[in-house]
Design an enzyme around this catalytic site. Structure first.
Site, short mmCIF file in Angstrom:
data_model
loop_
_atom_site.label_atom_id
_atom_site.label_comp_id
_atom_site.label_asym_id
_atom_site.label_seq_id
_atom_site.Cartn_x
_atom_site.Cartn_y
_atom_site.Cartn_z
CG HIS A 85 -1.92 -1.13 1.15
ND1 HIS A 85 -2.90 -1.23 0.19
CD2 HIS A 85 -2.03 -2.23 1.93
CE1 HIS A 85 -3.59 -2.33 0.39
NE2 HIS A 85 -3.08 -2.97 1.44
CB CYS A 86 4.13 1.90 -0.99
SG CYS A 86 5.42 3.13 -1.28
N GLY A 87 2.73 4.37 -2.49
CA GLY A 87 2.57 5.06 -3.77
C GLY A 87 3.44 4.45 -4.86
CB THR B 152 2.20 -0.55 -4.59
OG1 THR B 152 2.48 -0.35 -3.20
CG2 THR B 152 1.75 -1.98 -4.80
#
Length: 182
Positions: free
Chosen positions: A60-62, A64
């Site tokens: 859930h990272c920018g 990803t």
């Protein structure tokens, strides 16, 4: 004659085993469980003599969406010896608590086929041996999706921040300098 042949074969096996042990750096002399699997991966066997791309990942990272480009790198350079390994981590509080959900994001949502391991610490007091070595040779990850390129001997490390996309010309050039041209 038969006895000397057996001794020669045993000697050869010892030489092979010894060269295998010598060629594996200590930090790779470990096994990790595959993501959402009961199987383990021996990093020495997986990486022996091959260039390696190690990435600390989060679901859930920018960054990803980098999974898609990392998979493209795996598909393009795997036959030339490159080994891609993803280390999911919640060190930056952006990983699923449920390993099955992490696997779904990687394998289903992004089609990842390269080696993904069970979530682990990539910095701090309980850092795993791989990321401890990477921090000593370069820097520890400051965020998700740091990319570490390691030469086939397991010693030379180049690090790329997540701001450098996997399809960035500089990153691709660094990969191509390590792989076997076919």
């Amino acid at each position: 004659m038969m006895k000397s042949s057996i001794y020669a074969a045993l000697f050869l096996l010892l030489l092979i085993a010894n060269s295998y042990a010598v060629s594996c750096p200590d930090y790779l002399d470990v096994s990790f469980k595959k993501l959402h699997s009961s199987q383990s991966v021996d990093l020495c066997q997986l990486t022996q003599g091959k260039p390696v791309l190690i990435v600390n990942t989060a679901s859930h990272c920018g960054y990803t969406p980098h999974f898609k480009e990392l998979e493209a790198i795996h598909q393009k350079y795997h036959s030339q010896g490159l080994v891609v390994i993803g280390f999911p981590s919640d060190d930056f509080f952006q990983e699923e608590d449920d390993e099955a959900k992490t696997a779904e994001i990687c394998f289903i949502n992004y089609g990842v086929t390269f080696t993904m391991l069970t979530p682990t610490a990539v910095w701090g007091g309980d850092v795993n041996s791989v990321f401890k070595f990477l921090a000593e040779k370069s820097t520890s990850p400051k965020w998700n999706f740091y990319k570490y390129l390691i030469d086939g001997k397991g010693q030379q490390v180049q690090v790329f921040s997540p701001r450098v996309a996997p399809d960035d010309e500089r990153f691709i050039s660094a990969i191509e300098s390590l792989v076997v041209k076919k």
